[in-house]
Structure formats: structure tokens, C-alpha cells
Design an enzyme around this catalytic site. Structure first.
Site, PDB file in Angstrom:
ATOM      1  N   ILE A  35       0.850  -1.185   0.000  1.00  0.00           N
ATOM      2  CA  ILE A  35       0.000   0.000   0.000  1.00  0.00           C
ATOM      3  C   ILE A  35       0.892   1.243   0.000  1.00  0.00           C
ATOM      4  O   ILE A  35       1.799   1.359   0.833  1.00  0.00           O
ATOM      5  CB  ILE A  35      -0.913   0.004   1.239  1.00  0.00           C
ATOM      6  CG1 ILE A  35      -1.805  -1.245   1.262  1.00  0.00           C
ATOM      7  CG2 ILE A  35      -1.761   1.266   1.291  1.00  0.00           C
ATOM      8  CD1 ILE A  35      -2.553  -1.435   2.577  1.00  0.00           C
ATOM      9  N   SER A  36       0.664   2.174  -0.921  1.00  0.00           N
ATOM     10  CA  SER A  36       1.378   3.441  -0.989  1.00  0.00           C
ATOM     11  C   SER A  36       2.887   3.206  -1.124  1.00  0.00           C
ATOM     12  O   SER A  36       3.334   2.704  -2.152  1.00  0.00           O
ATOM     13  CB  SER A  36       1.031   4.304   0.228  1.00  0.00           C
ATOM     14  OG  SER A  36       1.538   5.605   0.099  1.00  0.00           O
ATOM     15  N   SER A  37       3.690   3.528  -0.124  1.00  0.00           N
ATOM     16  CA  SER A  37       5.113   3.230  -0.200  1.00  0.00           C
ATOM     17  C   SER A  37       5.333   1.747  -0.463  1.00  0.00           C
ATOM     18  O   SER A  37       6.234   1.359  -1.215  1.00  0.00           O
ATOM     19  CB  SER A  37       5.807   3.640   1.097  1.00  0.00           C
ATOM     20  OG  SER A  37       7.178   3.344   1.058  1.00  0.00           O
ATOM     21  N   HIS A  87      -6.362   8.605  -1.771  1.00  0.00           N
ATOM     22  CA  HIS A  87      -5.148   7.803  -1.647  1.00  0.00           C
ATOM     23  C   HIS A  87      -5.364   6.577  -0.767  1.00  0.00           C
ATOM     24  O   HIS A  87      -4.830   5.498  -1.062  1.00  0.00           O
ATOM     25  CB  HIS A  87      -4.023   8.672  -1.075  1.00  0.00           C
ATOM     26  CG  HIS A  87      -2.693   7.980  -1.037  1.00  0.00           C
ATOM     27  ND1 HIS A  87      -2.016   7.589  -2.178  1.00  0.00           N
ATOM     28  CD2 HIS A  87      -1.896   7.610   0.005  1.00  0.00           C
ATOM     29  CE1 HIS A  87      -0.874   7.008  -1.854  1.00  0.00           C
ATOM     30  NE2 HIS A  87      -0.775   7.011  -0.528  1.00  0.00           N
ATOM     31  N   ALA A  93       3.273  -0.132  -2.103  1.00  0.00           N
ATOM     32  CA  ALA A  93       2.904  -0.374  -3.499  1.00  0.00           C
ATOM     33  C   ALA A  93       4.067  -0.019  -4.415  1.00  0.00           C
ATOM     34  O   ALA A  93       4.352  -0.729  -5.391  1.00  0.00           O
ATOM     35  CB  ALA A  93       1.669   0.452  -3.862  1.00  0.00           C
TER      36      ALA A  93
END
Length: 465
Positions: free
Chosen positions: A191-193, A332, A195
Site C-alpha cells: 500500500i502506498s510506499s 489515496h 505499493a
């Protein structure tokens, strides 16, 4: 690798004289080559002491019969130390289900900025799905102050470069060795970083990872910097655009000369993402369709859930080479409970059937269905056969292939197909001993109208009937 003794055994050094050479009144050559004359009794005593020492060493060197059990406790999150090369001082957390399969698959679940391995463990359902399907989950955890993974440095963007990807690869290797894991079924999601790191892992180690799933990420190499900064504003703002060929070349450059198969990729993004803006979604699609050598024109498009648009590239099935899910109006923080089950479907980890379940716990479930040509209704009764009151419950089950829940009552259901979790409503959350609650759902089907065959309540297998 040297041969390993699989049971208590004695390993004799090559310098040991053969037994036939030991005769009454003879001399024995010392291992250093010095001749020493000794009475026979003294020689036998010395040999006996040497044999005892060697036997003890053999016992100490022999692997334990229960090596798998000792690698990490089951059904709990465990920190593993000394797991191998770890240039950026990552921490490794491991979840091994009680029902871990032989030669299990591995899912690496990578956290977001400010997060941690334990936060990823408690904030996603990969561990509970591991309980159901028998795979192992690795949770890498950053120790640097930002709690963000390095996806920007030149070291991170090449195979064996000496940053976070190297430590994560060591975690995978440790787990493969400890559990004889299936090296063809190693996956990454984040997820996010996390991802972004998923993109990086698949670029750096295409020979290790079979597939990845990235929630709110950017393409491999988009965040690249050369000044030590962890942040690339142009990429985050969605202003870094390249051709599919250029993106593909950047990913391939991480492992020059590699010509083997490339991982499949699933990407998720919200149209209102204000941290890693939505254009990055399209750039990821460009990159991975090129890496996989498939058309950028979708082979299939559908709406698996309201507000979602799913496109598949290079194939129409659940394990297409590239799958992309766009969430209309979502920001986000798009990850929600139930999405991990869709990740497992893409990985193919829910198609081999569940792992052997733990013994049935203090719950009983009965279900009846009423079917017609393309639809059905199911009435489910959950009974607490234990001695403790449940304050909140979740019922887990897997729908037969081709069934999709369209609505339900007395519980919320997510996702609509595959491995489903039914969560209590506010008015029926408390379930006293010997009390029952009735729930139900309506579903479509494509020919198989059977009821689910197994259920878990709060992660514990129930009896049925």
C-alpha cells in the site's frame, strides 16, 4: 551444499585411521602426523574419548526433526532476526498459520509510509486468509525515521544494489529455506510506499516474484532520485510520463541480461488520489503491459463493484498478465477490507482449495438455499456453541465458482464473490452461549447453486449441519 545428517549420526574425519590398523602392540598415527608409541589400553581409551566427542558433535550438528515447528510459532506474528543480508536494517515479521501447507506459497505484504510490519498485519486480512489457505506472510518493516521504503535511490533500483529490496529478498530466502516454500508461488503486495516497493521488487527480482498487487503506487523507477532524497515531487504529482517502451526498458534495466518470465501485475488506484496522483495509474499500466509484452488495449473491461472499473490486459481471466482497478471518487487511502481476497484471486492462491482447517471450534452453522435459473437465496443460521459471549462476529466462507452476492440481510458482505466475510450488524453483534442469529444473502450463479461447504466464525472453523 554439504550433505546434512537427517538423524543422530557420527561423522568421522578422514584422518581417522581405519579400524583394521588398530592391532595389539601396533603404533597409531596422530592426526598431526607425529608418531607416538602407546600401550594398547591407552590407545583404546583415547579413541573412545575421541569417538564420544565426535558423537556429541554429530548430535549437535544434526538438524532438529521439528525444524519447521521451531522456525517460528504458528498463528502469531513473530519477529525474525538474523535472516540474512540486510543492508538497510529492515525488520522482518512472519505469520505462519497453524494449517500451513506443505511447500507453502509466500506473500510479502509491504507497509505504507509511517507504517510498520505489525501495522500491516493488524490492518489487513492477509493473516486470516493465510489461516484459510495455508500460505505464509512476510511483513517487512522499515526502521529509518520516515518509515518509508527506499524506492528512489540507485541502489534500490537495481538487483542486489544494497538497499531495502536486498533485505526483503533475504527475508524471502530465509522463509523458503525454513519452510521448503514453493519458489514458483512467491508474491508481493503493498500500500502506498509498499505499493511502490511492490513495483520495485518485481523489477529487481523478476525471477523471484510470480506476481504483485500494488495499491496506490507508481511505476518502477518513477520515484528515482540521485541526491539522497526519498521523495520525487514530479512523480508524486503525476507529471512524469513516458512511453510504454521507455517504462518497460527502465524496469528491465534493473536486471540486465535477464530473459526469463516476468511477473504478472495488479494495480489499484483512486481517481481522487492527492498524494500519488491518478496519472501514475496509467503509467503503471503502460509499464507492465510492455514488460509482459501484451497490448495496452484491454482484453476485458467490467465493473466488479459499484464505482470500480476493472480492465484486464493480455487475457480475460482472473490471472491475466496485467489487471487494473480504478476506483471512482476515491482518494489515496483506498485499501479496504475484502480487497485482499481479490488479490489472492489474482495470485491464484484461492484456487487450489483451502488448507486443512483446525479442529472445529465452539460454533455451528446451518445453511439452506433456494435456487432458480440464474439466482439463489441462502439462509444461514449461526449458533454459538461455546461458553463465552461473542461481542462482535465475522463469518467467513467461500462461495462456489460463478456465484456473486448481490444483496444481503442482517450482515454486511465483502467481497461479493470468492472468499467472503459476513460481518455482524449493530443490532446482532452480541451472541450469547447457545444463542443463534440468522442472516442471509441473494446471489447470482452461472450453474452451480450449491451452498458454501465450510465456515469460520472469528477465524475458527465451525461444524456444519
Amino acid at each position: 551444499m554439504a550433505a546434512m545428517c537427517m538423524s543422530p549420526c557420527l561423522l568421522l574425519p578422514s584422518a581417522m585411521p581405519p579400524r583394521a590398523a588398530i592391532t595389539k602392540g601396533s603404533t597409531v598415527s596422530a592426526t598431526a602426523g607425529t608418531l607416538a608409541r602407546r600401550p594398547l589400553r591407552a590407545v583404546l581409551v583415547a579413541l573412545n574419548a575421541l569417538l564420544v566427542a565426535l558423537l556429541a558433535a554429530g548430535f549437535l550438528a544434526a538438524p532438529q526433526a521439528s525444524a519447521r515447528e521451531e522456525a517460528a510459532p504458528t498463528a502469531t506474528l513473530t519477529e525474525i532476526t538474523n535472516f540474512g543480508t540486510n543492508p538497510s536494517n529492515l525488520q522482518m515479521y512472519l505469520y505462519v498459520p497453524e494449517s500451513v501447507t506443505e511447500n507453502p506459497a509466500i506473500v510479502v505484504a509491504v507497509h505504507y509510509c509511517t507504517g510498520s510490519g505489525p501495522a500491516m498485519y493488524s490492518g489487513t486480512e492477509y493473516a486470516s486468509l493465510a489461516d484459510q489457505y495455508g500460505f505464509i506472510v512476510v511483513y517487512p518493516s522499515v526502521t529509518r525515521s520516515s518509515k518509508c521504503f527506499d524506492v528512489a535511490s540507485p541502489q534500490a533500483l537495481r538487483r542486489g544494489g544494497g538497499s531495502d529490496p536486498v533485505g526483503i529478498k533475504s527475508m524471502v530466502d530465509w522463509t523458503v529455506d525454513a519452510y521448503d516454500a514453493d519458489t514458483s508461488r512467491i508474491f508481493a503486495t503493498g500500500i502506498s510506499s509498499g505499493a511502490m516497493m511492490t513495483n520495485v521488487l518485481l523489477g529487481d527480482y523478476p525471477d523471484v516474484f510470480a506476481a504483485g498487487a500494488a495499491f496506490s503506487g507508481v511505476p518502477f523507477g518513477c520515484f528515482a532520485t540521485t541526491d539522497g532524497s526519498e521523495w520525487n515531487s514530479a512523480c508524486a504529482q503525476g507529471t512524469v510520463t513516458r512511453t510504454a517502451q521507455e517504462w518497460g526498458d527502465i524496469a528491465r534495466a534493473a536486471y540486465p541480461g535477464y530473459t526469463g518470465p516476468r511477473p504478472r501485475m495488479q494495480v489499484w488506484h483512486g481517481t481522487e488520489d492527492d498524494v500519488l496522483r491518478y496519472p501514475n495509474f496509467g503509467e503503471e499500466i503502460k509499464q507492465w503491459t510492455n514488460v509482459r509484452g501484451v497490448s495496452q488495449t484491454p482484453a476485458a473491461t467490467d465493473t466488479p463493484q459499484s464505482g470500480w472499473t476493472r480492465t484486464r490486459y493480455g487475457g480475460t481471466g482472473d490471472q491475466a498478465p496485467v489487471e487494473a482497478i480504478s476506483l471512482q471518487g476515491v482518494g489515496h487511502n483506498l485499501y479496504a477490507w475484502g480487497m485482499a481476497a481479490r488479490v489472492l484471486t489474482f495470485f491464484g492462491l484461492d484456487s487450489d482449495g483451502p488448507a486443512p482447517q483446525p479442529p472445529a471450534g465452539p460454533c455451528k452453522v446451518s445453511v439452506t438455499t433456494n435456487a432458480w435459473s440464474t439466482g439463489l437465496t441462502a439462509s444461514v443460521t449461526i449458533t454459538n456453541t461455546g461458553t463465552s459471549t461473542l461481542s462482535g462476529w465475522q463469518l467467513g466462507f467461500t462461495l462456489p465458482t460463478g456465484q456473486t452476492i448481490t444483496n444481503g440481510w442482517n450482515a454486511t458482505y465483502a467481497p461479493g464473490s470468492g472468499a467472503v466475510t459476513a460481518t455482524n450488524a449493530s443490532y446482532n453483534a452480541t451472541l450469547a452461549p447457545n444463542a443463534s442469529v440468522s442472516i442471509g444473502y441473494q446471489a447470482t450463479h452461472t450453474g452451480n447453486s450449491a451452498a458454501p461447504g465450510a465456515f469460520t466464525l472469528n477465524g475458527t472453523a465451525c461444524t456444519t449441519g
